[in-house]
Design an enzyme around this catalytic site. Sequence first.
Site, PDB file in Angstrom:
ATOM      1  N   HIS A 126     -36.896  29.480  -3.793  1.00 30.35           N
ATOM      2  CA  HIS A 126     -36.498  28.364  -2.937  1.00 30.35           C
ATOM      3  C   HIS A 126     -36.252  28.921  -1.526  1.00 30.35           C
ATOM      4  O   HIS A 126     -35.340  29.715  -1.318  1.00 30.35           O
ATOM      5  CB  HIS A 126     -35.200  27.732  -3.446  1.00 30.35           C
ATOM      6  CG  HIS A 126     -35.393  26.679  -4.485  1.00 30.35           C
ATOM      7  ND1 HIS A 126     -35.694  26.981  -5.789  1.00 30.35           N
ATOM      8  CD2 HIS A 126     -35.302  25.319  -4.417  1.00 30.35           C
ATOM      9  CE1 HIS A 126     -35.780  25.853  -6.490  1.00 30.35           C
ATOM     10  NE2 HIS A 126     -35.560  24.832  -5.677  1.00 30.35           N
TER      11      HIS A 126
ATOM     12  N   ASP B 160     -39.458  17.683  -7.607  1.00 30.07           N
ATOM     13  CA  ASP B 160     -38.172  18.357  -7.482  1.00 30.07           C
ATOM     14  C   ASP B 160     -37.221  17.845  -8.566  1.00 30.07           C
ATOM     15  O   ASP B 160     -37.053  18.477  -9.590  1.00 30.07           O
ATOM     16  CB  ASP B 160     -37.576  18.163  -6.087  1.00 30.07           C
ATOM     17  CG  ASP B 160     -36.534  19.219  -5.735  1.00 30.07           C
ATOM     18  OD1 ASP B 160     -36.369  20.181  -6.509  1.00 30.07           O
ATOM     19  OD2 ASP B 160     -35.902  19.097  -4.677  1.00 30.07           O
TER      20      ASP B 160
ATOM     21  N   GLY C 284     -30.111  26.972  -5.428  1.00 37.39           N
ATOM     22  CA  GLY C 284     -28.732  26.774  -4.997  1.00 37.39           C
ATOM     23  C   GLY C 284     -28.656  26.783  -3.479  1.00 37.39           C
ATOM     24  O   GLY C 284     -29.666  26.707  -2.783  1.00 37.39           O
TER      25      GLY C 284
ATOM     26  N   ASP D  56     -32.766  20.003 -15.165  1.00 34.78           N
ATOM     27  CA  ASP D  56     -31.521  19.233 -15.078  1.00 34.78           C
ATOM     28  C   ASP D  56     -31.602  18.137 -14.028  1.00 34.78           C
ATOM     29  O   ASP D  56     -30.659  17.357 -13.874  1.00 34.78           O
ATOM     30  CB  ASP D  56     -30.332  20.154 -14.792  1.00 34.78           C
ATOM     31  CG  ASP D  56     -30.509  20.990 -13.533  1.00 34.78           C
ATOM     32  OD1 ASP D  56     -31.621  21.021 -12.977  1.00 34.78           O
ATOM     33  OD2 ASP D  56     -29.533  21.630 -13.092  1.00 34.78           O
TER      34      ASP D  56
ATOM     35  N   GLU E 118     -36.053  25.224   2.856  1.00 36.29           N
ATOM     36  CA  GLU E 118     -35.656  23.846   2.567  1.00 36.29           C
ATOM     37  C   GLU E 118     -34.397  23.519   3.369  1.00 36.29           C
ATOM     38  O   GLU E 118     -34.405  22.662   4.251  1.00 36.29           O
ATOM     39  CB  GLU E 118     -35.391  23.643   1.076  1.00 36.29           C
ATOM     40  CG  GLU E 118     -34.921  22.231   0.736  1.00 36.29           C
ATOM     41  CD  GLU E 118     -34.400  22.117  -0.692  1.00 36.29           C
ATOM     42  OE1 GLU E 118     -34.277  20.969  -1.160  1.00 36.29           O
ATOM     43  OE2 GLU E 118     -34.090  23.146  -1.317  1.00 36.29           O
TER      44      GLU E 118
END
Length: 370
Positions: free
Chosen positions: A215, A310, A188, A32, A218
Site C-alpha cells: 500500500h 478495495d 494501515g 474484512d 494512497e
Amino acid sequence: MTSTSTSATTAKPATPEQVLRAPKVALHEHLDGGVRPATVADIAEQIGHELPAAPDQLGLWFADAASSGSLPRYLETFEHTVAVMQRAEDLARVAKESVLDLAADGVVYAELRWAPEQHLAGGLSLPETVEAVQAGIDEGRAEARAEGTPIVVGQLLTAMRHAQHGLEIAELVVQYRDRGVCGFDIAGAEDGFPPILHLEAFEYLRRENAHFTIHAGEAFGLPSIWQAIQRCGADRLGHGVRIIDDIDLAAADGPRLGRLASYIRDKRIPLEMCPSSNLQTSAVPNMRSVADHPIGLLKDLGFRVTVNCDNRLMSGTTMSREMQLLVDAFGYGTDDLRWFTVNAMKSAFLPFDERLALINDVIKPRYAAL
C-alpha cells in the site's frame, strides 16, 4: 484535480449488460472490507458484539460512515467486521461468501488480502487463521464451480504497518505459499509509517523469491511510492494514485512525467487503483467524482493500471459497478475494459502459465463474445 484524459475510446461505451457479463480480475480486495452485512449481523448476535445499527440498516451505516469524510468513522467500520472474524468458522464463512460474491459478479481471478495478526482474539494461532480462510476459499470455489462460475482465488497475507509483525507474517507467506497463499502486503496508516519500517520482511521475501505488493501512494505521496519501489522492491503498488504528483499536467507539450513516474511506467509496475475508495478517502486533492480520478490519464499515458474495489462493503460497490463508473466517466468500451482486465491478470501473483491460460482461455474469449 480534473483528469486531462485525451485518448477517449472511439468504440461505443460498454452497455450495463456487457459490463455485468465481462470477466473481471480483482487484485486489491480486502477480506474484512467485503463481508456481507447480514453475516456481520448474524455473527455479532452469536458472539454478543454490539453493532451501531439495526441489521436491516447495517449496509447503509457502513456506506455512510465510510463516505463521511471522517477518517475515524471510516476506520470504525473495520472494528465491526474484524470483530466478527475471530473464530475459525467465521473466518471460513466470510472467505467462502466473498468467493461466491466475487464469482457471481463475473470475477475469474481474485486475491483476498487480510491481516492474520488482527484475528487472534478468539485464541487462534496465526497458522490456524490462514488455514481457516483457506478452508472457506476452497469451499467457495467448489460451490462456484458447481454453479458454473469458476474462479481462482489466492490469499494475500497483510502485516499492519504500525505494528512489528512484518517478518513473522512474511514467514507465514512462505510457509503457506504452496497451500493457497500467493503473496504479502502491508496496510494501515500510511502517513508516519513508511514501508522502510518493514524492510527486513521485504528482504526476506526477496531472498525467498516470494511476491509482495505494498500500500503506497494512497494517504501519502511520492516518498512512500519511492520507498516501496526503490528500497523495498515491491512487485505492485496498492493504489499508487499519488504518482500523479510526479506528472506535470501544465507542460506546454502535454503531460510530462517525472523520473519516478517514468520509472514506474517503464518497468510496467502495476497500479492497483480503486476509484470509489479513492474518492471516499480523498486520496487525491480536489477529486470530486470518478471523472476526476487520475486513472483516465494514467491509462492514456500507458501505465499498467488495474481496476479494483478495495472494500466492497464500505464503498457499497462491486467490480461491475467500478467498471460501470469508468464507462460513465470516460466512455470506455469493451476493449478498454479488456485492457484493464488483461493488465490485472498479467500482474497477478500466479505462475506465468496459469496467468496465460486464464488470459487466453477465459478472459479474451469471453470478451470476444460480448
